[in-house]
Design an enzyme around this catalytic site. Sequence first.
Site, PDB file in Angstrom:
ATOM      1  N   MET A 179       0.860  -1.180   0.000  1.00  0.00           N
ATOM      2  CA  MET A 179       0.000   0.000   0.000  1.00  0.00           C
ATOM      3  C   MET A 179       0.899   1.234   0.000  1.00  0.00           C
ATOM      4  O   MET A 179       1.696   1.416   0.920  1.00  0.00           O
ATOM      5  CB  MET A 179      -0.912  -0.031   1.233  1.00  0.00           C
TER       6      MET A 179
ATOM      7  N   ARG B 143      -6.781  -1.688   9.195  1.00  0.00           N
ATOM      8  CA  ARG B 143      -6.979  -1.158  10.542  1.00  0.00           C
ATOM      9  C   ARG B 143      -7.446  -2.232  11.513  1.00  0.00           C
ATOM     10  O   ARG B 143      -6.996  -2.282  12.660  1.00  0.00           O
ATOM     11  CB  ARG B 143      -7.964   0.011  10.490  1.00  0.00           C
TER      12      ARG B 143
ATOM     13  N   TYR C 218       0.789   3.486  12.575  1.00  0.00           N
ATOM     14  CA  TYR C 218       0.516   3.256  11.156  1.00  0.00           C
ATOM     15  C   TYR C 218      -0.925   2.828  10.874  1.00  0.00           C
ATOM     16  O   TYR C 218      -1.689   2.533  11.775  1.00  0.00           O
ATOM     17  CB  TYR C 218       1.539   2.323  10.511  1.00  0.00           C
ATOM     18  N   GLU C 219      -1.252   2.858   9.576  1.00  0.00           N
ATOM     19  CA  GLU C 219      -2.614   2.650   9.065  1.00  0.00           C
ATOM     20  C   GLU C 219      -3.614   3.652   9.672  1.00  0.00           C
ATOM     21  O   GLU C 219      -4.754   3.319   9.959  1.00  0.00           O
ATOM     22  CB  GLU C 219      -3.083   1.204   9.321  1.00  0.00           C
ATOM     23  N   GLY C 220      -3.147   4.872   9.852  1.00  0.00           N
ATOM     24  CA  GLY C 220      -3.971   5.915  10.474  1.00  0.00           C
ATOM     25  C   GLY C 220      -3.655   5.966  11.947  1.00  0.00           C
ATOM     26  O   GLY C 220      -3.955   5.025  12.692  1.00  0.00           O
TER      27      GLY C 220
END
Length: 598
Positions: free
Chosen positions: A162, A297, A436-438
Amino acid sequence: MADYKAPQKDMNFALSHNARMAELAQLPGFEEATDDMVAAILEEAGKVANEVLSPLNEVGDHTGVKLEGVDVPTPAGFADAYQQFAEGGWGSLQFDPEFGGQGLPYALSIPVMEMWQSANMAWGLCPLLSQGAVEAIFHNGSDELKAKYLPQLVSGEWTGTMNLTEPQAGSDLAAIRSTAKPVGDHYRIKGQKIFITWGEHDMAENIIHLVLARLPDAPPGVKGISLFVVPKFLVNDDGSLGERNDAKCVSLEHKLGIHASPTCVMAFGDDEGAIGYLVGEENRGLACMFTMMNNARLAVGLQGVAISERAYQHALEYAHDRVQSPPVGSREAAPIIQHADVRRMLLTMKTMTEAGRALAYDACASLDFAHHSEDPAIRAKESARAAYLTPIVKGWCTEFAQEVTSLGVQVHGGMGFIEETGAAQHYRDARILPIYEGTNAIQALDLVGRKTLFDGGEAGAAVQAEIAELIEQLQAQGSFAAEATQLQAALELAKTAQAELLNGAKDDVQLAGSVAFNYLMLMGTLCGGWQLLRAALAATAELSEGGDETFLSAKVNSARFYSAQILPRSASYAQMVAAGSESVMTMSDDELASAWYS
């Protein structure tokens, strides 16, 4: 370093009683998800985790990865372990049989994924991201893209990445500058991406990058972002690999943890431009990428559970073996597990891990119901439920992972601060998870904004109604009166906090951002108690039928400990939410820096 042992019994229990596996097995296409099938999958996955991946964890941490030209060789044993993973079909459990998947519930793939992350989190990140890439292409790609890329991604022959973040952008995707120029049936991608996990490696023959970029006439901001498939090696029409694409790793980050996972700076189009193929519609890339992001997430929340489990096992073994000082009531030195404060730490580690596991499995099961139920009303309800629980799983489970892995070091005492014992690795590896991932601030704002303010608290009220129903069951059962009272108190605090948020945000634009994190932690703490007490009720019923007394009694006592020692944290989170934005926003920027000046 202590060996990892997959907690298959607790995983199976959580699947049965929190993830509603028996109900999932009644859905169309899931008939094969029988008790025997579930047990067999968990047993075999446990062998791979225990015997193949876990022994590579320490060596991977010590060896790390280095960039050699444009190649990134992985630590010894990693590639062989990945081949065993692919040949075993472990990456295909939940995917569509049309593309080589096994068509099993997503919820069943979750404990399997947890095992990989516990056994070797750096290694486990590679298949985690690949599964997200499959989701993004499956839900958004054209039939041609699906046919060309999904079979090999599902089988594990190829891996996926990603590519969102850029040096100037961080979490602000509106600021990305990578470009995509249309050329016939493809696009030429130019730009640089940072923090790309497993962006280059030698474990699979091809890497499929999902890349966000802007078309020449794209509108500004996030509305002008498109998503592209950019393979490391171009794929011929017959499925064979062609020439290498203009995409390469130009450097690796030196990180606090997950040393064996290559975190790459990727350059696309240093020469003529990397060839890419549009996924979904032009300028709709962020919506397409969120298919992958939402999957990731939940998976990162699961990583919080997984690394907590590993840290707990490590600390538990040490506490059994380490003899020091007489415990209260004894004259002889004994294993430190007999000391009250060590027990408090171990029980905190154990119960938070079990609560997070149950919550993560439950949220993932909602996705299965949302996608596979034949009842539109159930699909809508479960979809909203999964959306509401996703930021809680990601945020709360990764936050308590910081506490649990830190306690793992503390149980070891001074030896925990020494790298050779291995406890510090779990602490270091866990630190990336809230980022990470938001980041967890983004998760909290998502919970407060899209999942509470935007729907007037409807999704939150639905979850609160489930908790209220459980409280009635606890009261009726009779032996959980104290726990029912504690859960009821936490529920009332959550209801009040939600009402304060809904009312106050109308007049205070800073309120949501100021209270979001504590609101998320309040909801996570409440949901953890809810899930453990669901499990305790089920365990009590099984005890009355002659079930495994030690395991089932432990489930009951875990819920009691959590209710008495963890659930009361809800009050402090609620108090901080009630305090609003004033104390957060009053101090000026100059005052924040005032201590720097004479």
